[in-house]
Design a protein around this motif. Sequence first.
Motif, mmCIF file in Angstrom:
data_model
loop_
_atom_site.group_PDB
_atom_site.id
_atom_site.type_symbol
_atom_site.label_atom_id
_atom_site.label_comp_id
_atom_site.label_asym_id
_atom_site.label_seq_id
_atom_site.Cartn_x
_atom_site.Cartn_y
_atom_site.Cartn_z
ATOM 1 N N TYR A 81 -9.713 -0.519 1.730
ATOM 2 C CA TYR A 81 -8.600 0.686 1.475
ATOM 3 C C TYR A 81 -8.932 2.006 2.290
ATOM 4 C CZ TYR A 81 -7.105 -2.420 -2.331
ATOM 5 O OH TYR A 81 -6.738 -3.440 -3.065
ATOM 6 N N GLN A 110 -2.205 -9.314 -12.743
ATOM 7 C CA GLN A 110 -2.681 -8.831 -13.740
ATOM 8 C C GLN A 110 -1.947 -7.972 -14.426
ATOM 9 O OE1 GLN A 110 -6.112 -6.568 -11.992
ATOM 10 N NE2 GLN A 110 -7.355 -6.667 -13.798
ATOM 11 N N PRO A 166 -17.486 -8.434 -11.756
ATOM 12 C CA PRO A 166 -17.235 -7.401 -12.556
ATOM 13 C C PRO A 166 -15.880 -6.524 -12.194
ATOM 14 C CG PRO A 166 -19.367 -7.050 -11.592
ATOM 15 C CD PRO A 166 -18.570 -8.443 -11.104
ATOM 16 N N SER A 167 -15.570 -5.636 -13.132
ATOM 17 C CA SER A 167 -14.172 -4.758 -12.685
ATOM 18 C C SER A 167 -14.424 -4.139 -11.375
ATOM 19 C CB SER A 167 -13.841 -4.119 -13.682
ATOM 20 O OG SER A 167 -12.897 -3.300 -13.580
ATOM 21 N N GLY A 168 -13.459 -4.056 -10.510
ATOM 22 C CA GLY A 168 -13.623 -3.482 -9.277
ATOM 23 C C GLY A 168 -14.167 -4.201 -8.055
ATOM 24 N N SER A 169 -14.710 -5.373 -8.281
ATOM 25 C CA SER A 169 -15.480 -6.194 -7.468
ATOM 26 C C SER A 169 -14.510 -6.475 -6.281
ATOM 27 C CB SER A 169 -16.329 -7.394 -8.128
ATOM 28 O OG SER A 169 -15.282 -8.310 -8.649
ATOM 29 N N GLY A 170 -13.010 -6.443 -6.207
ATOM 30 C CA GLY A 170 -12.454 -7.011 -5.377
ATOM 31 C C GLY A 170 -11.418 -8.271 -5.592
ATOM 32 N N LYS A 171 -11.570 -8.697 -6.914
ATOM 33 C CA LYS A 171 -10.829 -10.069 -7.016
ATOM 34 C C LYS A 171 -9.045 -9.839 -6.661
ATOM 35 C CE LYS A 171 -12.210 -9.998 -11.024
ATOM 36 N NZ LYS A 171 -12.940 -8.579 -11.177
ATOM 37 N N SER A 172 -8.757 -8.827 -7.513
ATOM 38 C CA SER A 172 -7.210 -8.546 -7.148
ATOM 39 C C SER A 172 -6.856 -8.611 -5.782
ATOM 40 C CB SER A 172 -6.693 -7.510 -8.010
ATOM 41 O OG SER A 172 -6.946 -7.861 -9.410
ATOM 42 N N THR A 173 -7.592 -7.861 -5.201
ATOM 43 C CA THR A 173 -7.465 -7.339 -3.692
ATOM 44 C C THR A 173 -7.258 -8.706 -2.916
ATOM 45 O OG1 THR A 173 -8.820 -5.283 -4.045
ATOM 46 C CG2 THR A 173 -8.186 -6.095 -1.675
ATOM 47 N N HIS A 222 -11.848 -12.899 -16.819
ATOM 48 C CA HIS A 222 -13.053 -12.065 -17.176
ATOM 49 C C HIS A 222 -13.849 -12.958 -18.525
ATOM 50 C CE1 HIS A 222 -13.469 -8.513 -14.906
ATOM 51 N NE2 HIS A 222 -12.259 -8.146 -15.176
ATOM 52 N N ASP A 272 1.885 1.726 -3.578
ATOM 53 C CA ASP A 272 0.441 2.108 -4.371
ATOM 54 C C ASP A 272 0.397 3.571 -4.071
ATOM 55 O OD1 ASP A 272 0.282 -0.551 -4.653
ATOM 56 O OD2 ASP A 272 -1.749 -0.837 -3.546
ATOM 57 N N ARG A 277 -11.657 4.786 1.813
ATOM 58 C CA ARG A 277 -12.731 4.244 0.751
ATOM 59 C C ARG A 277 -13.974 3.336 1.319
ATOM 60 N NH1 ARG A 277 -10.410 3.500 -4.955
ATOM 61 N NH2 ARG A 277 -8.483 5.115 -4.935
ATOM 62 N N LEU A 295 0.945 -1.105 -0.094
ATOM 63 C CA LEU A 295 0.030 0.110 0.016
ATOM 64 C C LEU A 295 0.907 1.216 0.028
ATOM 65 C CD1 LEU A 295 -3.275 -0.514 2.302
ATOM 66 C CD2 LEU A 295 -3.145 0.227 -0.020
ATOM 67 N N VAL A 336 -14.077 -2.664 0.242
ATOM 68 C CA VAL A 336 -13.966 -3.409 -1.066
ATOM 69 C C VAL A 336 -14.185 -4.794 -1.127
ATOM 70 C CG1 VAL A 336 -12.540 -1.650 -2.370
ATOM 71 C CG2 VAL A 336 -11.432 -3.728 -1.141
ATOM 72 N N GLU A 371 -6.037 -12.743 -14.157
ATOM 73 C CA GLU A 371 -6.185 -12.503 -15.598
ATOM 74 C C GLU A 371 -4.906 -12.807 -16.461
ATOM 75 O OE1 GLU A 371 -8.771 -10.677 -17.015
ATOM 76 O OE2 GLU A 371 -10.071 -10.228 -15.007
HETATM 77 N N1 LIG Z 1 -4.299 0.424 -3.797
HETATM 78 C C1 LIG Z 1 -5.444 0.738 -3.773
HETATM 79 N N2 LIG Z 1 -5.768 1.771 -2.774
HETATM 80 C C2 LIG Z 1 -7.158 2.183 -2.825
HETATM 81 N N3 LIG Z 1 -8.163 1.599 -3.478
HETATM 82 C C3 LIG Z 1 -7.720 0.533 -4.256
HETATM 83 C C4 LIG Z 1 -6.462 0.199 -4.312
HETATM 84 N N4 LIG Z 1 -6.321 -1.020 -5.233
HETATM 85 C C5 LIG Z 1 -7.789 -1.281 -5.539
HETATM 86 N N5 LIG Z 1 -8.510 -0.352 -4.947
HETATM 87 C C6 LIG Z 1 -10.063 -0.308 -5.247
HETATM 88 O O1 LIG Z 1 -10.390 -1.458 -4.762
HETATM 89 C C7 LIG Z 1 -11.466 -2.025 -5.691
HETATM 90 C C8 LIG Z 1 -11.249 -3.315 -5.985
HETATM 91 O O2 LIG Z 1 -10.076 -3.420 -6.884
HETATM 92 P P1 LIG Z 1 -9.640 -4.592 -7.141
HETATM 93 O O3 LIG Z 1 -8.207 -4.475 -7.980
HETATM 94 O O4 LIG Z 1 -9.549 -5.897 -6.231
HETATM 95 O O5 LIG Z 1 -10.697 -5.054 -8.305
HETATM 96 P P2 LIG Z 1 -10.932 -6.236 -9.302
HETATM 97 O O6 LIG Z 1 -12.022 -7.273 -9.058
HETATM 98 O O7 LIG Z 1 -9.430 -6.965 -9.376
HETATM 99 O O8 LIG Z 1 -11.307 -5.643 -10.825
HETATM 100 P P3 LIG Z 1 -10.254 -5.922 -12.289
HETATM 101 O O9 LIG Z 1 -11.452 -6.881 -12.806
HETATM 102 O O10 LIG Z 1 -10.679 -4.632 -12.852
HETATM 103 O O11 LIG Z 1 -9.129 -6.090 -12.074
HETATM 104 C C9 LIG Z 1 -11.531 -1.159 -6.724
HETATM 105 O O12 LIG Z 1 -12.620 -0.069 -6.625
HETATM 106 C C10 LIG Z 1 -10.329 -0.098 -6.717
HETATM 107 O O13 LIG Z 1 -10.626 1.164 -7.043
#
Ligand SMILES: Nc1ncnc2c1ncn2[C@@H]1O[C@H](COP(=O)(O)OP(=O)(O)OP(=O)(O)O)[C@@H](O)[C@H]1O
Length: 619
Positions: free
Chosen positions: A386, A458, A411-418, A570, A151, A389, A148, A392, A539
């Motif tokens: 985060y 990713q 969907p994109s932004g749903s929190g998978k990479s987190t 996806h 980031d 925010r 973080l 997530v 991905e």
């Molecule tokens: N370092 C960060 N600081 C703050 N917010 C973050 C950070 N990384 C991700 N987010 C937010 O957390 C949410 C989830 O992000 P994440 O990358 O987990 O999504 P995702 O499901 O992997 O999306 P995608 O399919 O587009 O890769 C998003 O709304 C993103 O804006």
Amino acid sequence: MLTPNNKFWLSDKRRQQIKLLRRLLNVMHVKPYQIVILILLSIAVATFDVLGIGLLVPLAQGITGTGFTAAQLPEPLSKTAGFFFRNTNIKISPALIFFILAGTIFLTNLLGIIVTFIYTYYGRYLQGKYQWHLHTFVYNRYFSFGKLFFDKTSHGTIKKVLEYTNSSVQLVRISQNNLASLTQLIGYLAVMTWLSWRLMIMVLLIFPLLYLTSRQIMKKVNTLWRQAKEVTMDLSRESFNILSSLPLVWSYSQEEQSKKHYAQMNEKFRKVQLKAEALGYFTILIPRLITVLTLFFVVAYIAFSIHRDNGLDLTRIIIFLYVASRTVPLFKVFNSIWVAISEMTPPLLEIIGTFNNKGKYIVREGSTIFTGLQNKIRISNLSFTYEGREPVLRHVSFNVPKGQLTALVGPSGSGKSTIINLLMRFYECPPRTIFFDNTDIRDLDFKSLRQHIAIVDQDPILLHDSLKNNLTYSQKEVSDQQLQHIISQVQLNELINRLEKGLDTVIGDRGVQLSGGEKQRVAIARALIKKAEIILLDEATSALDSATERYIQNTMNTVFRNKTLLLIAHRLSTIKNASQVIYLEHGEIKEHGTLTQLISLNGQFAKQWKTQMSASFKN
Ligand SMILES: Nc1ncnc2c1ncn2[C@@H]1O[C@H](COP(=O)(O)OP(=O)(O)OP(=O)(O)O)[C@@H](O)[C@H]1O
Ligand SMILES: [Mg+2]
């Protein structure tokens, strides 16, 4: 009641500063004995200097007066000479006295030069050592910060702080120069008192004037230098940021604006710098003015003494003037140490900022060694936010069974990479939310955990290094044969054959000389080489054309068979073999089951599945 601490005369702020300074000295491995040696050496330098000047007096007196007499030899010299010549027939003639005096002056100066060299060399040696320690310490600190932190922090800032570690030890050099000036000043003042205490009193009245006037100017100069330093910092960060994102600048035709903005900042810097330099010149002018003033007073004194016929020793006066002229510039030392400190304060503060753990998002490391997955990874009621925010991830619970493929979609932004980042311990998770078998992930040792996991990100991280080193990163024991095999598995042979230097081709910063699909294949190959038992694919094949994707998917199905796999995709065609599918939306698990279950559920997932399948059918 009085306690033996500094509470009563030091403000909290000062004490805090002293604490930070101590910490800095500690990090730089500054040892008290080194400082003592430096001080002793500087005293030696000043002593030889003063001796050289002191011996000039009898020499000058002998030359200008009535010749050399044994009385002119200072006590230790006359004793030594007496000891050597007592039993010989040689009389201590005026010529011999002259040679003894001149020889001693020569020797004293020679020794002075040698000691000065040792002093300077030792100081530079220490500076180098301190610099090395500071730089290494700060560099190593970055390894402990959480993802973080990176980031949130620009590359430019990190680069700048690391550069500072090299320049801030200039302070050591400046301190050394000032230490030399200080001891020299004390020596000169002593010599001047010896030469003529009356003149000395006069001079003592003038010198504080010198100090006070230049201090006012110095204060202003300091502020200007500090401003200039801050502007340079911004300038360097800005240029780095812009030059590393030129394609964006070009595609929006922002060249002129970027250049203009930069020129404006540069102009601001130029003005501040000019002002500081101009004012700084006054600090040179004032000592000269004061020297002239001193000269005027001394000449007036001489005239007065001649008039009163006080029996003035002109030789002493001339040497006094000579020493006084060398003393005036030394008075700068009191100011210049403050200049150095104020110039170095902003960089030092940035460096010291890396010492504490505040805002570094450090992920706590456990001590349990992870020896391999027995049963499953269990995610239990995991929520994650985060800073600043919306959450997530909200109450996410699911298992990743050993040896099976779990697909994570949404969907994109749903929190998978987190989730992937949490599994890698890049971000800190709340306690008791992620378990490897029955051990909380927070209790695990990083190295042993990460050794068992291979990840394809990713946005794959590639280094400015050869293709080969990017593929085998850290896995030293890969044979050429294995490497070739894996290269053909990810269909990279064609690319490598095309490259003039083949595997030795350097692929540019973050792999810019590769296409998106090639980068992904390098990352997949790297994961294949790692031979880990848990595979996280985020991905991993999204940038590949469908034919290549299918081929690599088959490879992965074979190579990763029986491995524990968590796959984010996806493109739903890649999850056909999944033993379970988790559908995530806004950080919540909306649907969870086998592929057939989810399709027959006819929910959000089924909708997407049908759209994608019919689209690919049409193709
Ligand atoms: N370092 C960060 N600081 C703050 N917010 C973050 C950070 N990384 C991700 N987010 C937010 O957390 C949410 C989830 O992000 P994440 O990358 O987990 O999504 P995702 O499901 O992997 O999306 P995608 O399919 O587009 O890769 C998003 O709304 C993103 O804006
Ligand atoms: Mg993602």
